[in-house]
Every structure is written in structure tokens, then in C-alpha cells.
Motif scaffolding. Structure first.
Motif, short mmCIF file in Angstrom:
data_model
loop_
_atom_site.label_atom_id
_atom_site.label_comp_id
_atom_site.label_asym_id
_atom_site.label_seq_id
_atom_site.Cartn_x
_atom_site.Cartn_y
_atom_site.Cartn_z
N GLU A 337 0.88 -1.30 -0.02
CA GLU A 337 -0.01 -0.01 0.01
C GLU A 337 0.72 1.25 0.14
OE1 GLU A 337 -2.88 2.30 2.99
OE2 GLU A 337 -2.46 0.41 3.49
N LYS A 338 1.83 1.18 0.69
CA LYS A 338 2.79 2.53 0.90
C LYS A 338 3.52 2.80 -0.26
CE LYS A 338 1.61 3.55 5.16
NZ LYS A 338 0.75 4.76 5.48
N ILE A 339 4.20 1.54 -0.93
CA ILE A 339 4.64 1.66 -2.40
C ILE A 339 3.89 2.16 -3.28
CG2 ILE A 339 5.61 0.36 -4.16
CD1 ILE A 339 6.88 -1.52 -1.97
N LYS A 340 2.54 2.18 -3.19
CA LYS A 340 1.68 2.49 -4.20
C LYS A 340 1.35 3.76 -4.22
CE LYS A 340 -2.55 0.58 -6.49
NZ LYS A 340 -3.76 -0.32 -6.46
N LEU A 341 1.08 4.27 -2.94
CA LEU A 341 0.84 5.68 -2.67
C LEU A 341 2.20 6.58 -2.95
CD1 LEU A 341 -1.06 5.44 0.83
CD2 LEU A 341 -1.92 5.87 -1.45
N LEU A 342 3.22 5.99 -2.67
CA LEU A 342 4.43 6.85 -2.76
C LEU A 342 4.78 7.20 -4.34
CD1 LEU A 342 5.86 8.43 -0.63
CD2 LEU A 342 7.59 6.78 -0.40
N ILE A 343 4.64 6.04 -4.97
CA ILE A 343 4.65 6.03 -6.27
C ILE A 343 3.88 7.33 -7.03
CG2 ILE A 343 4.43 4.81 -8.60
CD1 ILE A 343 5.00 2.32 -7.32
N LYS A 344 2.63 7.47 -6.48
CA LYS A 344 1.73 8.40 -7.06
C LYS A 344 2.01 9.90 -6.83
CE LYS A 344 -1.93 5.03 -7.44
NZ LYS A 344 -3.44 4.88 -7.17
N ASP A 345 2.74 9.96 -5.47
CA ASP A 345 2.68 11.20 -4.65
C ASP A 345 4.40 11.97 -5.01
OD1 ASP A 345 2.55 13.44 -3.39
OD2 ASP A 345 1.18 12.60 -1.79
#
Length: 385
Positions: A337-345
Motif C-alpha cells: 500500500e505504501k509503495i503504491k501511494l508513494l509512487i503516485k505522490d
């Protein structure tokens, strides 16, 4: 007539420049040369010895690499016998054994003035620590009695030694790992591109470490599998060597991630690779104040790290949500989840990276290790007068 310098031998577990060796290098590099004279023993020659040559620190090829079949093997091996001969000849005031404890035993037998041990980690996962046998716990307690002082890398390690192994608190001193942020950044070869290193200009999520169970790279692969449908133009890179390489590759291949996760052998110019990461990941089952994480922070990289109560010093390095992201439970799902969020931000990545670099520079400079240990060596010397 000037005071005689205190003569110290550091016993290193390797001749390659891994975390423990970086700690020793920082210590001998910044120690007060007017008061202390440092020597290093390495079990074989490597790039660590090259760095010692550069700063004029004398070394011996002797001792035993970390990891052996039995405790007795560590003491009776030929390299340990050579270490004993060197100690008898040189008559060191202090023998400082790093990671391995056998050096302290050899130092005692050889008649060193004082012996010190830096553990460089707890070496059990949280689950293993919760179920540690009476035998293992008692051995740790007995081992601590060999040394005049034991050095903990961070408060977490000190608390675990006291709470889990019944170490005598009065015989523990605390220091930190540190990185020279300005020096590290000055050495980066900024002409090298992602394309040069990874063969692609894609977004790079990377990590560095020995391919051993401790590093938990299986969890990174499993986390990637949970978000593999969202990994367009994304590549994972794992840099290092070790006994779990084939197992990890098979896990990757089983998830059909051959094109998304690349394994790269250990490189001596690791910072050049980390400089080209977009996100740095740490998945260790147990970890001290990780140099690889500290270098990533010093290079301004946003870090996502797994942590826990007794076996991780990363929570001392990272302020969750400010200078990195810490995950304390449901590791694989939360990591995905954190990887996915940080990729986008992109803004969050920049925020975390800038704060990480500032925190490393302000609180964990490598000279602090030497300052802490110089005080310990002086304390031991006074106690022997």
C-alpha cells in the motif's frame, strides 16, 4: 613528556566494507589521534583494507569471518591463533571486538588490558526473541561477562540487552552509526544515469543488502506481487549477494515478476546506484542503525522501512511520516500500500527525502561514533590505572 597513546585493536568480521566495517572506519578516522592509536585485524583483505590504507591505519590479516559451525571453532581456527600471536606481541591496551565475540575471548587469553564488544544488532526476529530458549538467553548473559563493557548501537539495542538477556546496565555504553552526508554526496558520480546502471529510465524502487534471511527480501517480492497490475514503467532492484539468491529468484519467477524485479550483484559504488533510486525500501526482520538506510537518507531518498519494538533501530533514525515511512505490522500488505501511494505522490517523496537528508546530517554524522567511543576508551584506561 607527552602522555603515552592508548593502543587499541579493532577486530573486524570481514575485509569487505559492510556495515560493521563502516562503523570501524568512521571510528578510527575521526578518533583523537593525539590520545589513541588504532589498529585493525581483518580475516582477509578487501576494500575495507584499501580504505584503511588511505587514512594510514595499520592492519593485520588475522581473525575469523562472521559465522562458523560452533563457538569453539571461532576460537580455535587458525586465523584466531594468528590473532593471539599478534596480541601477545603488540600488547594492546584495549581489544575491541566488533560483531563477533570470539575476539574478546582471545584478547582475554592474550592478556589485553581491557576487552570491549560492539554487538551491531540483536540477531533475532521479534518472533524468535519472544520464544528464545533459556540456553540461548543464558549464553548471551554469560558472554556479556567476558567483556569489560558492551557497546549498543542505539537505545533500542541497549533496552533489548537488558530486558531480554539480563545484561548488566552499568556495563553497557551506547553509540550510533553515522554517515558523513556532505562527503557521501560529493563522491556521487552524477554523470552516471539510470539507463547506464539499470538499462532503463523507469521509476526505480530499490534496496541493498546481503541476500540472507535477515533482510526479508521475500516480503518485498510478495508486496510487489500484490500491486503488479499497477507497475507500468516501474522496476524493483535488489543489490547484493548471498545464499538466498536462488530462492528469491524462484519466488520472483513464481509471481511472474521476472521483468519487474532485477537482482544485481554487490557493487563497490553502491551510492551511485542508490542515488538513482526513486524510493528506498528496507524489509529486514532485524536491523540495527542500518548504514544502507542512512546512506539512502543522506542522499535524500524517501525510505519505507519495516520496524518493530525490540529488533530494529530504524525507528531511531526515521520519524514516521516526516523523514520516512515506518511499517510496524501487516508488513507485506502495508508495504504494498505504501509503495503504491508513494509512487503516485511526487511531492510526498520530495518532502520525505529532504527531511531524511536533513535529519541524517543533523543527528547522525559519523564523527559522533568516534566521539562516543573515545570517551569509552578513556574511561577504560582510567579504570586500569
Amino acid at each position: 613528556m607527552p602522555d603515552k597513546k592508548i593502543k587499541i585493536l579493532h577486530i573486524s568480521p570481514d575485509g569487505k566494507l559492510y556495515g560493521t566495517e563502516r562503523h570501524i572506519l568512521a571510528l578510527v578516522k575521526h578518533s583523537d589521534s593525539n590520545k589513541f592509536e588504532h589498529y585493525v585485524a581483518t580475516p582477509e583483505r578487501g576494500n575495507f583494507n584499501d580504505e584503511l590504507d588511505k587514512i594510514g591505519v595499520q592492519y593485520f590479516i588475522a581473525g575469523r569471518k562472521h559465522g562458523y559451525k560452533s563457538k569453539l571453532d571461532g576460537i580455535t581456527a587458525e586465523g584466531s591463533k594468528e590473532l593471539y600471536r599478534i596480541m601477545k606481541k603488540e600488547k594492546f591496551d584495549i581489544v575491541h571486538s566488533h560483531l563477533n565475540s570470539f575476539g574478546g575471548i582471545v584478547g582475554r587469553i592474550a592478556g589485553a588490558g581491557s576487552v570491549v564488544h560492539t554487538r551491531h544488532g540483536v540477531f533475532w526476529s521479534e518472533e524468535e526473541l519472544a520464544n528464545i530458549s533459556v540456553k540461548d538467553k543464558y549464553f548471551q548473559k554469560i558472554k556479556s561477562g567476558i567483556f569489560d563493557l558492551t557497546i549498543a548501537i542505539g537505545e533500542y539495542e541497549k533496552n533489548t540487552m537488558i530486558g531480554k538477556f539480563d545484561y548488566d546496565e552499568s556495563k553497557i555504553r551506547v553509540t550510533v552509526n553515522g554517515v558523513d552526508t556532505d562527503e557521501l554526496n560529493s563522491k556521487i558520480d552524477r554523470t552516471i544515469s539510470k539507463k547506464d546502471l539499470f538499462g532503463t529510465d523507469e521509476f526505480i524502487i530499490g534496496t541493498v543488502g546481503r541476500l540472507e534471511r535477515q533482510k526479508g527480501f521475500n516480503m518485498l517480492i510478495e508486496a510487489a506481487s500484490l500491486i503488479k497490475d499497477s507497475l507500468e514503467n516501474i522496476k524493483f532492484v535488489i543489490i547484493g549477494d548471498g545464499s538466498c539468491k536462488d530462492e528469491l529468484k524462484n519466488l520472483r519467477d513464481g509471481f511472474g515478476l521476472q521483468d519487474k524485479i532485477e537482482f544485481i550483484p554487490y557493487k563497490e559504488n553502491i551510492p551511485d546506484y542508490v542515488h538513482n533510486f526513486d524510493i528506498y525500501i528496507s524489509t529486514s526482520l532485524w536491523e540495527g542503525m542500518s548504514y544502507s538506510v542512512q546512506e539512502a537518507m543522506a542522499l535524500g531518498k524517501p525510505v519505507i522501512a519495516l520496524t518493530s519494538e525490540n529488533v530494529s533501530g530504524l525507528k531511531e533514525l526515521i520519524e514516521d511520516g516526516v523523514s520516512g515511512i515506518l511499517i510496524e505490522k501487516n508488513y507485506i500488505e502495508n508495504l504494498a500500500e505504501k509503495i503504491k501511494l508513494l509512487i503516485k505522490d511526487e511531492n510526498q517523496r520530495k518532502f520525505l527525502g529532504e527531511n531524511a537528508q536533513e535529519r541524517e546530517k543533523n543527528y547522525f554524522q559519523e564523527w559522533r561514533t568516534a566521539e562516543d567511543m573515545d570517551k569509552v576508551y578513556a574511561e577504560l584506561n582510567i579504570s586500569k590505572i
